[in-house]
Every structure is written in C-alpha cells, then in structure tokens.
Write a protein that holds these residues in place. Structure first.
Motif: not given
Lengths: 189, 189
Positions: A73, A75, A112, A115-116, A119, A125-130, B99, B101-102, B104, B106, B108, B135-136
């Motif tokens: 999960e 890098v 990567s 980004d990781s 995160q 618990p739940l994070v995404v890149t915006g 991921f 869990k989610s 969703i 990643r 990258h 932008k995601y």
DNA sequence: TCAAAAATTAAGACCTGCTGCTACTAGCTC
DNA sequence: GAGCTAGTAGCAGCAGGTCTTAATTTTTGA
C-alpha cells in the motif's frame, strides 16, 4: 574459468545461484571448473538447496510475492511516522524504475512515493488524493536513495494540506503539495 | 471422492491443478479415485505438464513478472497517438490497484497513466516531467476502464504544456496539467 | 621434509516424479 | 463375437539429485 580457492569459489557459487537459480550442479561445476561432487559439498556447506528445491521455493514464494509486490500500500519504505503530523519514507531507485534509454527514473515513482506517504501520515480511515501540485527539480538516476519527508501543514474540514519534499543524498529532487481528502461521509470535493 | 465420468474427472483435474499446482500425480490419483496411470493419460490429453514442469513455469513466470510488471514504460494501453499533438490511452483498474479496505484505486495509477501518456505524445527523444498539477475529481473503483486523453496545448522552447483528462464511462474522474521538459541539452528548469 | 589435515574427486546405491511403451481387462455396442 | 473406449498394470529409463564410503591430491604446519 580458472581454478580458485575454496572461499572464493563458494562466493562465486552463491552469486551464480542467486543470479541464475536454474543452473544444475553439472552446469555450476562446469562454470567453476570443479567436479560435480565439489559443488554438492559446497552447497551442503552453504546450505543452498538443490535445483528443484530452489525452483520450488521461487514458485511458492512467487505466488505470494506477485501479489504482495503490487499490493504494498505504500511505495517506498516508511522509516518514520508521526501520525497526524509527518512522516519519512525511503525509496531506492532500481534498474526497473528507469527509462531504458536515459536511465532516468520515471516520474511516477517519485509521485507514488510522495502520494503514499501523504496518505500514510493522515490519521483517518479513508483517505484519497484530491489535488496534487508537483515539481520535478532534477532528474533521478539508478541507484539513488530518495528520502521523502511529508508534513501536514493545514487541516480544513476533511481536507488535509500536505507538503512533501524529496531529496537524494545531495539535493532536493522533487517536491509536492497535496490536498488529501478523508472520505467516508464527505462525497463532494 | 466418488468415481465420476471421464469428462467430469478431467474438468476436476484441471481445476485442482490450477488451484494447487503442487500436487503430484499420486496425490491427484487419490483425490480423484483413479489410478496414477489414468491421471497421466488425462494430463497427456489435456496438455498439463508434470509437477516439475508446472513448478518451473511458475518460477520462471514469476521472475519475469516481477520485472515486467514494473518495466512497462507506459502505464495503460496506447490506443491512439498523434505524435506532437495528442494521444489516448486506456487503463483497466484491476483488483491489485485498489486499497484493500475501500476498493478505491490508488491515485498513482491515474497519475502514472497520465504521466506516461504525456511523455509518449511528445516528439523528442528525452523527456522528463517537470511540473504536474493534478486533480482527482471522483474516486475510481475496481473494474472501471479509464480513458485518458492528452493534448499538447503549448510549446515554449524545450517545455511542453500538456493537458490530460481522464474519464470513466460516465464522467471525468481526473485531470492533470503537465509541464514536460525535453532534456538532452537543457539542464535548467 | 614429511606426516597430518583439508580439499577434491570418484563410485555406487537409492530416491522422486516423472515419460514412454506394451499389455491386459472390463464394459458396452453394433 | 468383433470392435471400441476407458481404465489399469508393469517395467525400463531419465534428470537431478541425496547419502555414504573411499581414494586421491593439495596444502600446511611443525
């Protein structure tokens, strides 16, 4: 292949087996200019299993490995983490991360890693890149070790503003600003 | 395990071998309540290699796989390319890109797809990423197919301004602006 | 310098998991 | 009953070893 001392030969043996695990004792014996029996003794001393054993290990290992390699999960290797504040990760640039021609690392690896890491340091618990704003400052080459330092600089609602700076052993090679979004309820961005 | 018809048995055989490639003929024979010879005939008919062959294949496969997975110079599949102008690439989000869990994807992966596409459309031998603004827009899930469209919107000296927009089958999920730099002489950014 | 120790090679029996071949049987079918 | 398919069986041989015992060569230490 000229004859060499036992110790040297055993080192070479280890090396050869590591590089080409598919060599039989007979082939190894030829390569090192000794008899098959000597190779067997060496393997015994060094604890190197026979060809079939080696292959079997790889196959078993591989079943998991193929999954786990991609599954990682994060890098890079997390070497420090203060959840909710900051973190540091290390990434070694290996031969398969670079462009064949130029031997320059492909940009996604630095991205990567950053980004990781971004995160990872967020305590949710739940994070995404915006959003991400990144700048590549100098090209990175094979063998370099990249240290990425990430820091949460601001939190607004479910948005986390994270800065990441990546250095090799001499200078900054990459930097990024992320807006990470903790998901769960918040569906809008 | 009760005796069954040949066809059924062969199906079971295929299934068992796929699930557990490490079974010997003898074990398979026990499992399917037939003689070893029958298993051998079945394998012959079905073109299933012997245990050692299967293990070997896995091991070899695994070696390359680990490399080739990371080696692909382009993330995604180039489906259209007008060098110097634009390009389109397709990326399927598989189970190992998300991921756990989610479920969703990643970030990258979208970045990498866009970044490699941006690289690919530039008509110069040596290109590196200089700056990226991404932008995601919405999270991406397993099974979605992402179409990335890239376009060079401006060229200034050795700098290429590239926009990439990525859609799934319903909406835009990601967009990015890159400044790519054609290297070679230009050392400054 | 010469004997003891270490390293190497050899030889042979045995093992696993097969392949390849021949031969046999049982059961059905026409 | 002839002819077919499916399943078994047995045996030789192979690759790539293990394990053991023994002989030969090389090195080394006193």
């Amino acid at each position: 292949m000229a004859r060499v001392k036992k110790k040297v030969r055993q080192q070479l043996l280890v090396q050869q087996v590591r590089e080409k695990p598919f060599l039989t004792d007979e082939e190894l014996a030829r390569n090192l200019a000794v008899s098959v029996q000597t190779i067997r003794l060496d393997r015994l001393e060094l604890g190197i299993p026979e060809l079939r054993g080696r292959i079997r290990q790889m196959a078993e290992h591989a079943q998991n490995k193929v999954k786990s390699i991609q599954k990682s999960e994060v890098v890079g290797e997390l070497i420090d983490l203060e959840l909710g504040h900051s973190g540091i990760s290390l990434l070694r640039i290996t031969d398969d991360m670079v462009f064949e021609k130029s031997k320059i690392a492909r940009g996604h690896y630095m991205f990567s890693q950053a980004d990781s890491l971004a995160q990872a340091i967020i305590d949710a618990p739940l994070v995404v890149t915006g959003v991400a704003n990144v700048k590549y400052k100098v090209p990175v080459h094979v063998g370099e070790k990249l240290i990425a330092k990430a820091e949460i600089v601001k939190v607004r609602g479910n948005k986390y503003f994270v800065w990441v700076k990546t250095h090799n052993d001499r200078q900054e090679v990459f930097r990024a600003k992320f807006i990470m979004v903790s998901w769960a309820e918040a569906k809008g961005m």
